[in-house]
Design a protein around this motif. Structure first.
Motif, short mmCIF file in Angstrom:
data_model
loop_
_atom_site.label_atom_id
_atom_site.label_comp_id
_atom_site.label_asym_id
_atom_site.label_seq_id
_atom_site.Cartn_x
_atom_site.Cartn_y
_atom_site.Cartn_z
N PRO A 337 0.84 -1.21 0.00
CA PRO A 337 0.00 0.00 0.00
C PRO A 337 0.87 1.25 0.00
CG PRO A 337 0.03 -1.00 2.17
CD PRO A 337 0.73 -1.96 1.26
N ARG A 339 1.06 5.31 1.25
CA ARG A 339 0.57 6.03 2.42
C ARG A 339 0.74 7.54 2.26
NH1 ARG A 339 3.26 1.43 3.83
NH2 ARG A 339 2.12 -0.06 5.17
N MET A 398 -8.99 1.38 0.75
CA MET A 398 -8.18 2.21 1.63
C MET A 398 -8.40 1.83 3.10
SD MET A 398 -10.16 5.90 1.52
CE MET A 398 -9.13 6.61 2.80
N SER A 400 -7.96 3.95 6.94
CA SER A 400 -7.71 5.26 7.54
C SER A 400 -7.63 5.13 9.06
CB SER A 400 -8.84 6.24 7.17
OG SER A 400 -8.66 7.48 7.81
N CYS A 407 -12.28 10.90 0.68
CA CYS A 407 -11.49 10.28 -0.38
C CYS A 407 -11.75 11.05 -1.66
CB CYS A 407 -11.86 8.81 -0.56
SG CYS A 407 -10.98 7.98 -1.91
N GLN A 496 -3.59 7.80 5.97
CA GLN A 496 -4.34 7.07 4.94
C GLN A 496 -3.43 6.07 4.23
OE1 GLN A 496 -7.00 8.25 5.98
NE2 GLN A 496 -7.81 9.96 4.79
N GLU A 497 -4.00 4.92 3.87
CA GLU A 497 -3.31 3.91 3.08
C GLU A 497 -4.21 3.52 1.91
OE1 GLU A 497 -0.90 0.87 5.65
OE2 GLU A 497 -2.72 1.39 6.77
N VAL A 498 -3.63 3.44 0.73
CA VAL A 498 -4.34 3.02 -0.47
C VAL A 498 -3.74 1.70 -0.93
CG1 VAL A 498 -4.88 3.57 -2.87
CG2 VAL A 498 -4.92 5.36 -1.13
N SER A 506 -7.56 -1.26 -6.27
CA SER A 506 -8.18 0.03 -6.56
C SER A 506 -8.24 0.18 -8.08
CB SER A 506 -7.36 1.16 -5.94
OG SER A 506 -7.35 1.06 -4.52
#
Length: 567
Positions: A337, A339, A398, A400, A407, A496-498, A506
């Motif tokens: 991920p 960040r 994500m 959080s 977002c 936040q992490e995606v 995603s």
């Protein structure tokens, strides 16, 4: 131009609404263009009166009750319906009224048309520009709060200080004061309607219900022409109105150009297209264009005609953000991920985009991409042109550190010189109730609706995606708490992490357009500035520089293309 100003027209409850009548230049009886205005009547009456009366119409421009009573409130479809019916009843008694009318108007004057769309048998057509039946969609996009547009609109209710409005609003937006104090900074005192908008952010609130006339759209039988702008705040709602009409079995006309909300380039187009639409439905003598939908394709610089929206043949194409910052058609098999930290004390800024006042045309986003609170994903250079036409969505996986956060997703067109021009964007205000369920690691999916588009990415350009959690000042900053109103408490940063791995991909969903369409026009000059001298004498500009629609929008095979130099 003859004018009868300030005619007292009584409403059902005894309220009197001042109304102006601009008689037809042809004299005698004739059809009437009805404009009911929540923003005053004199300036627009001069413009619409000058144009439509020259073409045999009577023009009636009336102030709505919130202007007359000085309430500055949001239009109530119920009140607007009753007042509109009273106005039509008055029209029926006028010796110059021939029993037919049409409705016209942009922005707020367009919104109020929906209140009458199904109740007036005399109404033969309506032209709604840069307006939607549900005002709430523009004020609360994605569940967030459209701060800049809302503050401008509310502060503009004080007409005695309009000259200083931009300075006062910019000062308020840059002040760093809590959200509920910004109206006082901009206006010198609390503005009741702004406070009401702040306290009505929850879905289903009485104010949001009162602002929504979308339930009236599908039941109208009046022919409708919708004129929208790619950079207008009402575009998503206006396209929902189009879909509601289509679902109900109607065939509305739709025109979308490269315009923003207060764009002066829109006015001559809206007037001329409305004239042809009205004539066709009143007398049958007007020439309706062959295709119901006309779109300006940004990046290509040309107008297209289609039979429907979204255009037939459009397919969904998935682009996947990669953990290394790439953007690919291939889904990731594995990736760590990425960040970032969103700090409300230094909210993520936003490039130029859809607002009520000001220039909303795209700009270079490279300064924004240098921030640590914006994740950037970029594709390889395209080997050929790619066109996307239709709605755009994204699914972001994500995690959080906050249960309540935002977002944001943005798409940019990266040119060979490195400039990164924003194409469309969207935001989703996240609460435990409007996101997907969290997995064992606390990761959840957030669905974001971006702005609809019609854009060509040229060969050699690259596709770029931004992921972030702020869009200040267009969108009110999220303070990290469950409280929707920023009351000045300590802001809470969000980590936040995606995610972009095999199970949590995603993805950006783009509407890849077919190359088939009904007609194509040469590059259009409608994006240029006004002709020299137009700013000094707008009345002369309207009178002398109003080209036939066929010259502005060629492609119907009847008139050869001519640029603005010809008019």
């Amino acid at each position: 131009m003859r004018t009868h100003r300030g005619i007292p027209v009584p409403m059902a409850d005894g309220t009197v609404l001042p109304t102006d009548h601009y008689p037809s230049s042809a004299g005698g009886t004739g059809p009437t263009v009805l404009v009911r205005s929540p923003v005053g009547r004199i300036p627009m009456g001069l413009v619409y009166g000058k144009y439509f009366t020259r073409h045999g119409f009577h023009v009636v421009v009336q102030e709505t009750r919130d202007v007359v009573l000085g309430t500055g409130s949001i239009q109530d479809p119920g009140n607007e319906r009753e007042d509109g019916l009273s106005t039509v009843a008055w029209l029926r008694t006028q010796p110059w009224f021939d029993g037919t009318l049409v409705m016209y108007g942009p922005s707020a004057t367009g919104c109020v048309q929906w209140a009458l769309a199904r109740d007036v048998p005399e109404c033969r057509a309506m032209s709604v520009q840069i307006a939607a039946s549900a005002l709430s969609e523009a004020i609360y996009p994605g569940g967030a709060f459209a701060l800049e547009s809302s503050l401008y609109w509310c502060a503009s209710r004080d007409r005695s200080r309009l000259a200083t409005l931009p300075h006062r609003v910019r000062r308020a937006l840059a002040s760093g004061r809590p959200l509920h104090e910004l109206d006082t900074v901009a206006g010198g005192m609390p503005i009741p309607i702004f406070q009401e908008l702040l306290s009505s952010q929850s879905p289903g609130s009485p104010l949001r219900t009162r602002m929504d006339a979308s339930h009236l759209v599908g039941s109208t039988t009046v022919p409708v022409h919708l004129v929208a702008g790619w950079y207008d705040v009402f575009l998503p709602g206006q396209l929902r109105d189009y879909q509601a009409l289509r679902t109900a079995g109607h065939r509305p006309y739709l025109t979308i150009g490269p315009w923003y909300h207060c764009d002066r380039r829109l006015l001559p187009v809206a007037l001329r297209e409305a004239m042809e639409f009205f004539r066709s439905h009143l007398t049958g003598s007007g020439v309706l264009r062959r295709s119901a939908v006309r779109l300006y394709v940004t990046g290509a610089g040309e107008w297209r005609e289609y039979s429907d929206w979204p255009p037939p043949g459009t397919v969904r194409q998935q682009w996947y953000p990669q953990s290394d910052g790439g953007l690919s058609l291939s889904p990731p098999a594995y990736g760590e991920p990425r960040r970032y930290r969103y700090d409300p004390a230094d909210p993520t800024p936003v490039p130029r985009g859809p607002v009520i006042f000001g220039d909303s045309r795209p700009e270079d986003c490279r300064p924004l991409e240098n921030r640590t609170d914006v994740l950037v994903y970029t594709s390889r250079p395209l080997t050929g042109p790619m066109e996307i036409i239709g709605p755009v969505t994204a699914d972001v996986f994500m995690r959080s550190s906050r249960t309540h956060t935002d977002c944001g997703v943005r798409i940019c067109d990266v040119h060979p010189d490195g400039s990164s021009i924003n194409v469309c964007e969207g935001v989703r205000r996240i609460t435990p109730g409007n996101r997907g369920p969290a997995d064992a690691d606390g990761v959840y999916r957030v669905s974001v609706e971006l702005w609809p588009v019609a854009h060509r990415f040229r060969a050699g350009h690259r596709l770029r995606v931004h992921l972030c959690s702020g869009g200040h000042p267009r969108i009110a900053r999220h303070t990290g708490s469950a409280d929707l109103v920023d009351t000045g408490g300590a802001p809470l940063a969000a980590d936040q992490e995606v995610f972009h791995d095999a199970e949590r991909r995603s993805v950006i969903h783009l509407p890849l357009a077919s190359r088939s369409h009904d007609g194509t026009s040469p590059p259009d000059a409608d994006c240029r500035s006004l002709p020299d001298g137009a700013e000094d004498d707008p009345q002369r500009w309207l009178a002398d520089l109003m080209p036939p629609a066929a010259l502005m929008y060629p492609g119907n095979g009847e008139t050869p293309w001519q640029g603005p130099e010809a008019w």
